[in-house]
Motif scaffolding. Structure first.
Motif, PDB file in Angstrom:
ATOM      1  N   PRO A   8      12.468   4.096  -9.154  1.00  0.00           N
ATOM      2  CA  PRO A   8      12.238   3.821  -7.527  1.00  0.00           C
ATOM      3  C   PRO A   8      10.856   3.426  -7.436  1.00  0.00           C
ATOM      4  CG  PRO A   8      13.429   5.951  -7.621  1.00  0.00           C
ATOM      5  CD  PRO A   8      13.091   5.542  -9.138  1.00  0.00           C
ATOM      6  N   ALA A   9       9.864   4.001  -8.181  1.00  0.00           N
ATOM      7  CA  ALA A   9       8.554   3.646  -8.162  1.00  0.00           C
ATOM      8  C   ALA A   9       8.178   2.324  -8.674  1.00  0.00           C
ATOM      9  CB  ALA A   9       7.742   4.588  -8.971  1.00  0.00           C
ATOM     10  N   LEU A  10       8.987   1.848  -9.830  1.00  0.00           N
ATOM     11  CA  LEU A  10       8.930   0.462 -10.308  1.00  0.00           C
ATOM     12  C   LEU A  10       9.375  -0.425  -9.253  1.00  0.00           C
ATOM     13  CD1 LEU A  10       8.296  -1.074 -12.701  1.00  0.00           C
ATOM     14  CD2 LEU A  10      10.708  -0.835 -13.596  1.00  0.00           C
ATOM     15  N   ARG A  11      10.550  -0.188  -8.396  1.00  0.00           N
ATOM     16  CA  ARG A  11      10.916  -1.034  -7.486  1.00  0.00           C
ATOM     17  C   ARG A  11       9.945  -1.235  -6.436  1.00  0.00           C
ATOM     18  NH1 ARG A  11      16.439  -2.158  -4.609  1.00  0.00           N
ATOM     19  NH2 ARG A  11      15.684  -3.185  -2.690  1.00  0.00           N
ATOM     20  N   ILE A  12       9.231  -0.340  -6.152  1.00  0.00           N
ATOM     21  CA  ILE A  12       8.122  -0.288  -5.017  1.00  0.00           C
ATOM     22  C   ILE A  12       6.933  -1.351  -5.326  1.00  0.00           C
ATOM     23  CG2 ILE A  12       6.225   0.961  -3.794  1.00  0.00           C
ATOM     24  CD1 ILE A  12       8.521   3.193  -3.631  1.00  0.00           C
ATOM     25  N   ILE A  13       6.631  -1.030  -6.886  1.00  0.00           N
ATOM     26  CA  ILE A  13       5.529  -1.951  -7.478  1.00  0.00           C
ATOM     27  C   ILE A  13       5.822  -3.329  -7.410  1.00  0.00           C
ATOM     28  CG2 ILE A  13       4.236  -2.450  -9.633  1.00  0.00           C
ATOM     29  CD1 ILE A  13       4.427   0.694 -10.143  1.00  0.00           C
ATOM     30  N   MET A  14       7.135  -3.507  -7.802  1.00  0.00           N
ATOM     31  CA  MET A  14       7.717  -4.837  -8.009  1.00  0.00           C
ATOM     32  C   MET A  14       7.807  -5.753  -6.758  1.00  0.00           C
ATOM     33  SD  MET A  14       7.821  -6.042 -10.895  1.00  0.00           S
ATOM     34  CE  MET A  14       8.457  -7.813  -9.971  1.00  0.00           C
ATOM     35  N   GLU A  15       8.393  -4.905  -5.498  1.00  0.00           N
ATOM     36  CA  GLU A  15       8.459  -5.268  -4.235  1.00  0.00           C
ATOM     37  C   GLU A  15       6.939  -5.730  -3.869  1.00  0.00           C
ATOM     38  OE1 GLU A  15      10.222  -2.468  -2.065  1.00  0.00           O
ATOM     39  OE2 GLU A  15      12.200  -3.201  -2.476  1.00  0.00           O
ATOM     40  N   ARG A  16       5.942  -4.903  -4.223  1.00  0.00           N
ATOM     41  CA  ARG A  16       4.526  -5.166  -3.698  1.00  0.00           C
ATOM     42  C   ARG A  16       4.093  -6.605  -4.447  1.00  0.00           C
ATOM     43  NH1 ARG A  16       0.619  -2.402  -1.388  1.00  0.00           N
ATOM     44  NH2 ARG A  16       2.550  -1.546  -0.181  1.00  0.00           N
ATOM     45  N   GLU A  17       4.424  -6.602  -5.848  1.00  0.00           N
ATOM     46  CA  GLU A  17       4.007  -7.834  -6.500  1.00  0.00           C
ATOM     47  C   GLU A  17       4.661  -9.091  -5.958  1.00  0.00           C
ATOM     48  OE1 GLU A  17       2.094  -9.716  -9.435  1.00  0.00           O
ATOM     49  OE2 GLU A  17       1.685  -7.856  -8.822  1.00  0.00           O
ATOM     50  N   ARG A  18       5.899  -8.707  -5.550  1.00  0.00           N
ATOM     51  CA  ARG A  18       6.389 -10.302  -4.984  1.00  0.00           C
ATOM     52  C   ARG A  18       5.533 -10.669  -3.980  1.00  0.00           C
ATOM     53  NH1 ARG A  18      11.898  -7.405  -6.422  1.00  0.00           N
ATOM     54  NH2 ARG A  18      12.395  -8.565  -8.465  1.00  0.00           N
ATOM     55  N   GLU A  19       5.276  -9.750  -2.998  1.00  0.00           N
ATOM     56  CA  GLU A  19       4.532 -10.056  -1.675  1.00  0.00           C
ATOM     57  C   GLU A  19       3.245 -10.740  -2.116  1.00  0.00           C
ATOM     58  OE1 GLU A  19       4.134  -6.452   0.435  1.00  0.00           O
ATOM     59  OE2 GLU A  19       6.248  -6.363   0.833  1.00  0.00           O
ATOM     60  N   ILE A  20       2.538  -9.957  -3.243  1.00  0.00           N
ATOM     61  CA  ILE A  20       1.309 -10.675  -3.715  1.00  0.00           C
ATOM     62  C   ILE A  20       1.438 -12.019  -4.167  1.00  0.00           C
ATOM     63  CG2 ILE A  20      -0.494 -10.456  -5.466  1.00  0.00           C
ATOM     64  CD1 ILE A  20      -0.002  -7.424  -5.119  1.00  0.00           C
TER      65      ILE A  20
END
Length: 420
Positions: free
Chosen positions: A172-184
């Motif tokens: 789940p932590a990896l998903r949160i990071i990836m979602e933030r990376e897509r926003e960036i």
């Protein structure tokens, strides 16, 4: 010939057993389990009965058969068995596993948050039964770790690459990071300019001012620079005010790890390893906690020491509420067991971390630091369109900052902080 009766007290670590043994005397035998004694087998098929209702099947951990055999032998001859493992989910689970593996009859569970003679005696005077809800919470986490980790990791090996892993927390932590990376990556940057002006007073004192605006138009930027470079600057206004800065709450696990990293460059595991040693020596309270609470006795001790060292006007009783909804408020924050000792530890790392914990605890029960704030507002003569302010802080009263929580003690907090 009769054998002297004794009580058996079981803890996790040998160093903790040694410390507690000194407090209890010859009437007790203190034995260490050396961590967990049972776990799920490595084979996932044997570990959990999913059709039967996710029932875990435990086996004795490698190297622990001899430990359990010794505990079983001692327990049979003891007049009373006390399970004194750590006061958290893992500790409750270890206590339950020992009781199950050794088939203990009516064992008593005792918990404490600091390893001091008073705390241990108080815990023994108020035993309870094993908290089944708490140990089942640990069991649920362990089962989820196995189901998610084993099954998902295997799938990732097949679909992505061998050797990668998944888990209950990391996935789940990896998903949160990836979602933030897509926003960036989706963010469309917008150019702007931050303008500063280096000026000098008539007496030769140099100032660096910062523009209140951050223009997006390059033409406006050039106009500001042209006017600023070719005209005389004047101070329009000087504002003075007093602001207060409150101390932070006592340490919890996460904030101690953050402070250890920022102050000393310690990795989280290193910080916790040092804290574990301090706890086992009886220097600090239990270091795995999400509560910022201080007990009533601890708070009184902190205030008394603050009054003694810094004066009654510097001490102030404060109660901190934990932000986490799942925090266990019965636990305490991480604090020294004896506030009169500001330096403890057998090596530099232990001494540094102990001093940090001591200072944070002391500061938590002190008055706000009072800062004199001066804002200098300046711009070009006859030009009122834009201002260049400078904000400075001076410290007239150290308050809680005087006990070592701030790196900038005995000097200005920051030479200048700009507002814009």
């Amino acid at each position: 010939m009769t054998t002297k009766s004794y009580k058996l007290l079981i803890v996790e670590s040998p160093s903790k057993a040694k410390t507690i043994g000194k407090y209890l005397g010859d009437d007790y035998i203190v034995k260490a389990s050396v961590g967990h004694v049972r776990d799920l087998p490595k084979s996932n098929k044997q570990a959990i009965d999913i059709p039967g209702g996710f029932i875990p099947h435990y086996e004795i951990s490698k190297g622990k058969a001899e430990v359990l055999s010794e505990i079983d032998s001692l327990a049979k001859k003891a007049s009373e068995v006390l399970l004194a493992t750590d006061p958290d989910r893992e500790g409750e689970a270890i206590a339950w596993h020992i009781a199950e593996a050794c088939k203990l009859k009516n064992p008593k569970r005792v918990t404490y948050h600091e390893i001091t003679k008073t705390a241990i005696e108080e815990a023994i005077a108020h035993p309870r039964k094993i908290d089944q809800n708490l140990r089942k919470a640990q069991e649920a986490r362990r089962v989820l770790d196995r189901l998610v980790g084993y099954d998902l990791s295997g799938l990732i090996w097949k679909k992505v690459r061998y050797g990668l892993s998944a888990g209950r927390v990391q996935s789940p932590a990896l998903r949160i990071i990836m979602e933030r990376e897509r926003e960036i990556r989706a963010f469309i940057p917008e150019a702007y300019w931050s303008l500063t002006a280096k000026v000098k007073t008539e007496k030769g004192f140099e100032l660096e001012l910062s523009c209140t605006e951050e223009p997006r138009d390059e033409k406006i930027v050039k106009d500001i620079l042209k006017i600023g470079r070719s005209n005389q600057w004047i101070v329009r206004e000087v504002k003075e005010s007093e602001v207060g800065r409150a101390p932070k709450a006592p340490f919890i696990t996460s904030t101690l790890q953050q402070a250890g990293s920022s102050r000393f460059g310690f990795a989280p595991s290193r910080t916790m390893g040092i804290a574990q040693k301090l706890y086992e020596k009886g220097f600090i309270t239990y270091m795995r906690t999400d509560s910022t609470t201080l007990s009533a006795d601890a708070q009184k001790a902190v205030i008394a020491e603050a009054t003694k060292r810094y004066g009654a006007e510097s001490a102030e009783a404060r109660v901190y509420k934990t932000k986490s909804k799942n925090a266990q408020e019965a636990h305490e924050a991480i604090r020294p067991t004896d506030m009169s000792k500001d330096t403890l530890g057998i090596n530099p790392e232990e001494k540094k971390l102990y001093k940090l914990i001591w200072a944070r605890t002391m500061a938590s029960q002190m008055v706000d630091a009072k800062l004199a704030r001066t804002t200098i507002l300046a711009n070009v003569r006859n030009w009122l369109a834009r201002y260049f302010p400078r904000l400075a802080f001076l410290r007239p009263r150290l308050a809680w900052r005087g006990c070592g929580t701030s790196k900038s003690r005995r000097r200005r907090i920051a030479d200048f902080t700009f507002i814009g």
